[in-house]
Design a protein around this motif. Structure first.
Motif, mmCIF file in Angstrom:
data_model
loop_
_atom_site.group_PDB
_atom_site.id
_atom_site.type_symbol
_atom_site.label_atom_id
_atom_site.label_comp_id
_atom_site.label_asym_id
_atom_site.label_seq_id
_atom_site.Cartn_x
_atom_site.Cartn_y
_atom_site.Cartn_z
ATOM 1 N N THR A 1 -67.500 61.351 -13.390
ATOM 2 C CA THR A 1 -68.242 60.831 -14.535
ATOM 3 C C THR A 1 -69.592 61.497 -14.727
ATOM 4 O O THR A 1 -70.165 61.427 -15.814
ATOM 5 N N LYS B 1 -52.870 59.446 -18.285
ATOM 6 C CA LYS B 1 -52.316 60.653 -17.670
ATOM 7 C C LYS B 1 -51.088 61.158 -18.420
ATOM 8 O O LYS B 1 -50.898 62.367 -18.584
ATOM 9 N N GLU C 1 -59.766 58.171 -21.151
ATOM 10 C CA GLU C 1 -59.715 59.302 -20.228
ATOM 11 C C GLU C 1 -58.791 59.038 -19.051
ATOM 12 O O GLU C 1 -58.357 59.983 -18.376
ATOM 13 N N ARG C 2 -58.496 57.766 -18.785
ATOM 14 C CA ARG C 2 -57.635 57.441 -17.660
ATOM 15 C C ARG C 2 -56.157 57.684 -17.961
ATOM 16 O O ARG C 2 -55.324 57.664 -17.048
ATOM 17 N N TYR D 1 -50.935 64.914 -23.025
ATOM 18 C CA TYR D 1 -50.110 63.971 -22.276
ATOM 19 C C TYR D 1 -48.705 64.540 -22.101
ATOM 20 O O TYR D 1 -48.075 64.962 -23.072
ATOM 21 N N ASN E 1 -60.401 52.728 -20.656
ATOM 22 C CA ASN E 1 -60.956 54.059 -20.846
ATOM 23 C C ASN E 1 -59.833 55.051 -21.188
ATOM 24 O O ASN E 1 -58.953 55.289 -20.366
ATOM 25 N N ILE F 1 -61.563 61.140 -12.153
ATOM 26 C CA ILE F 1 -62.452 61.663 -13.181
ATOM 27 C C ILE F 1 -63.881 61.639 -12.653
ATOM 28 O O ILE F 1 -64.382 60.586 -12.225
ATOM 29 N N LYS G 1 -57.399 58.727 -12.875
ATOM 30 C CA LYS G 1 -56.628 59.079 -14.079
ATOM 31 C C LYS G 1 -55.180 58.733 -13.762
ATOM 32 O O LYS G 1 -54.385 59.594 -13.357
ATOM 33 N N THR H 1 -64.213 72.759 -17.448
ATOM 34 C CA THR H 1 -63.216 73.264 -18.386
ATOM 35 C C THR H 1 -62.784 74.708 -18.135
ATOM 36 O O THR H 1 -61.702 75.100 -18.560
ATOM 37 N N PHE I 1 -53.500 65.492 -27.041
ATOM 38 C CA PHE I 1 -54.310 64.928 -25.968
ATOM 39 C C PHE I 1 -53.842 65.351 -24.574
ATOM 40 O O PHE I 1 -54.358 64.856 -23.570
#
Length: 344
Positions: free
Chosen positions: A149, A248, A245-246, A271, A243, A147, A212, A83, A269
């Protein structure tokens, strides 16, 4: 990419001005100490305060000053390589460009090399895989929008590379330019698995990387709130075992450009939200659910499926779901894994 450049001296101001000129493809904001400022920059009096604000709001921070100043300034805010922003230091004479934080995932190493080439400076990159010109799972994953994991697994893979172990590869997606440190044919202890899900594999120490690469197409009634959109979209994703998280980006019809709830949902989020006209949507080839009611209102017989497909350039993996005035579909962007791809 939002890049903040912080300078303290008059030389630093001049360097920051040059950086804005040569990095014109990025969103560059300049911050100069109040006694060495110009009309194109924002002035500051307290380095710690401005750095705290920018650390949490920038993709990259460039300090034009001594390394020690930059390190002491950012140290209270460092949390995670997943992050934290990229942080780079350039000396006051523009001789060296030094990435000091988030070299791989944050893109500091690549950005430093770009800057150094443009200002005729020396990039001082110290990460072991880069100095040894070896495969870096962090950089590879970021460049290919994969991503990570498990960061502990990524560190094990990086350590194994440095110990000259061959890393196995299993990919459900087409790949090109595989480096010599990896093999898709040998039986290995360590391995990289590129898949849309975590599944059993033959590697003793696997690193799962998930693309992603999904686009959600969304339609909604006028005035639908962010909370209602969020509740339904994630409920449907869960039902289809997709998922989140995928995801985009998102897409919809251009009639929704001023739809507050949809804009808030995408901003929440992260996007990117793309808009398409009814003519563009109706020109998309494929078999889609059709609604005469929706067509009479919008000019397109289906918003969510068609917008997901046109934005992704791929195929639907979740067809239209509807409820509470919201419609949603998901399409997958085609993926080619390139081991030589570099990206900030």
């Amino acid at each position: 990419m939002k890049i903040s450049v912080i300078s303290i001296t008059e030389n630093g101001r001049k360097i920051s001005l040059e950086l804005k000129s040569i990095l014109c493809e990025y969103d560059i904001q300049r911050y100069c100490f109040h006694s060495h400022c110009d009309d194109d920059s924002s002035s500051f009096d307290n380095l710690n305060e401005i750095s705290k604000t920018l650390f949490h709001s920038s993709d990259a921070l460039i300090f034009v000053c001594a390394c020690g100043i930059a390190v002491r300034t950012i140290s209270p805010y460092i949390r995670s390589k997943l992050t934290d922003p990229a942080v780079i230091v350039i000396d006051d004479c523009a001789k060296f460009v030094i990435p000091i934080l988030s070299g791989h995932i944050g893109g500091a190493n690549v950005l430093s090399e770009i800057i150094a080439e443009k200002i005729n400076a020396v990039p001082v990159v110290t990460t072991a895989t880069d100095t040894g010109k070896k495969f870096s799972p962090d950089s590879f994953a970021k460049a290919n929008e994969l991503i990570i994991t498990d960061m502990k697994a990524a560190k094990k893979i990086a350590s194994a590379v440095l110990e000259n172990e061959i890393i196995g590869l299993y990919s459900e997606y087409r790949f090109v330019n595989i480096p010599e440190q990896l093999s898709a044919n040998e039986k290995c202890r360590y391995g990289i698995v590129i898949s849309d899900k975590i599944c059993p594999c033959e590697f003793e120490f696997p690193l799962y990387l998930i693309p992603k690469n999904l686009v959600i197409g969304i339609g909604c009634k006028r005035g639908t709130s962010c909370d209602i959109i969020e509740k339904n979209v994630f409920k449907w994703l869960g039902q289809e075992k997709i998922n989140p998280e995928r995801i985009k980006s998102a897409a919809t019809i251009d009639l929704k450009k001023d739809e507050k709830g949809l804009a808030e949902f995408c901003e929440k989020f992260g996007y990117q939200l793309d808009f398409y006209s009814s003519e563009q949507l109706m020109a998309v080839d494929g078999e889609f659910a059709k609604s005469d009611f929706v067509k009479n209102i919008t000019g397109a017989d289906n918003v969510c499926e068609r917008s997901a497909v046109i934005r992704s350039g791929g195929e639907l993996i979740m067809r239209k779901h509807s409820g509470d005035g919201v419609t949603c579909a998901v399409a997958e962007i085609p993926v080619i894994i390139d081991f030589e791809r570099k990206m900030l």
